[in-house]
Design a protein around this motif. Structure first.
Motif, PDB file in Angstrom:
ATOM      1  N   GLU A  41       0.931  -1.339  -0.170  1.00  0.00           N
ATOM      2  CA  GLU A  41      -0.343   0.038   0.045  1.00  0.00           C
ATOM      3  C   GLU A  41       0.890   0.759   0.123  1.00  0.00           C
ATOM      4  N   MET A  43       2.068   3.240   2.298  1.00  0.00           N
ATOM      5  CA  MET A  43       1.730   3.274   3.728  1.00  0.00           C
ATOM      6  C   MET A  43       1.711   2.726   4.930  1.00  0.00           C
ATOM      7  N   GLU A  47      -1.986   4.414   8.587  1.00  0.00           N
ATOM      8  CA  GLU A  47      -2.564   5.711   7.877  1.00  0.00           C
ATOM      9  C   GLU A  47      -3.599   5.157   6.856  1.00  0.00           C
ATOM     10  N   ILE A  48      -3.653   3.987   6.155  1.00  0.00           N
ATOM     11  CA  ILE A  48      -4.314   2.770   5.900  1.00  0.00           C
ATOM     12  C   ILE A  48      -5.779   3.346   6.573  1.00  0.00           C
ATOM     13  N   SER A  50      -6.776   5.361   8.580  1.00  0.00           N
ATOM     14  CA  SER A  50      -7.369   6.766   9.140  1.00  0.00           C
ATOM     15  C   SER A  50      -7.579   7.582   7.476  1.00  0.00           C
ATOM     16  N   GLN A  51      -6.853   6.727   6.178  1.00  0.00           N
ATOM     17  CA  GLN A  51      -7.091   7.295   4.983  1.00  0.00           C
ATOM     18  C   GLN A  51      -8.267   7.069   4.347  1.00  0.00           C
ATOM     19  N   LYS A  52      -8.127   5.786   4.702  1.00  0.00           N
ATOM     20  CA  LYS A  52      -9.411   3.992   4.002  1.00  0.00           C
ATOM     21  C   LYS A  52      -9.593   3.607   4.427  1.00  0.00           C
TER      22      LYS A  52
END
Length: 168
Positions: A41, A43, A47-48, A50-52
């Motif tokens: 990914e 990241m 982060e995965i 929180s973002q996705k």
């Protein structure tokens, strides 16, 4: 000897810490599923999340677990805490190789994670001491039915790699 070994258990149970020396003693390459996901990914896990979002993460985790397992002949894989619990992960791992549950009491998990141990763990980050304790106890109870399907269950929070190898 099994060619494909999966370590399952809660965050902080020692899957990665124990997995590396166990893999070395068994002559198997060691891999960490969270690291595989981060590499793919590009990241970090946090982060995965929180973002996705968690749903995206769980889908990616399940797909990479299957892809990795089918493309590699031998390994010891440290899985994420939820890997066994989503998208029939435990069923897949049991059908593919040997599953080992590192069963650490939630009080010991709390001791290990309290303080700085939650920064990289999205489901535990930012919790107060009381919230972390409640969250861990709840997650342990929620995930035990999946973890208990492992072919081998190793109890205790202070086992050495050698002690675990003796139990295999």
């Amino acid at each position: 000897m099994h060619k494909k070994i999966f370590l399952v258990g809660m965050p902080g149970s020692g899957k990665t810490t124990l997995g590396k020396p166990i893999a070395a003693k068994l002559g198997l390459p060691f891999f960490d599923l969270d690291q595989i996901i981060e590499d793919k990914e590009q990241m970090e896990i946090k982060e995965i999340f929180s973002q996705k979002g968690e749903a995206y993460f769980r889908e990616a985790e399940a797909n990479l677990l299957r892809d990795f397992s089918l493309k590699n002949e031998t390994f010891l894989l440290s899985t994420g805490g939820g890997t066994a619990c989503f998208h029939k992960g435990m069923q897949f791992m049991n059908e593919t190789g040997l599953t080992i549950f590192i069963n650490v009491p939630y009080e010991e998990l709390f001791r290990r994670l309290h303080g700085n141990g939650t920064d990289d763990r999205p489901l535990l980050k930012g919790k107060s001491q009381e919230e972390l304790e409640r969250e861990l106890e709840g997650k342990v109870m929620e995930r035990l039915p999946y973890y208990n399907k492992a072919q081998i269950s190793i109890k205790g929070g202070n086992l050495s790699p050698e002690e675990i190898l003796n139990l295999l």
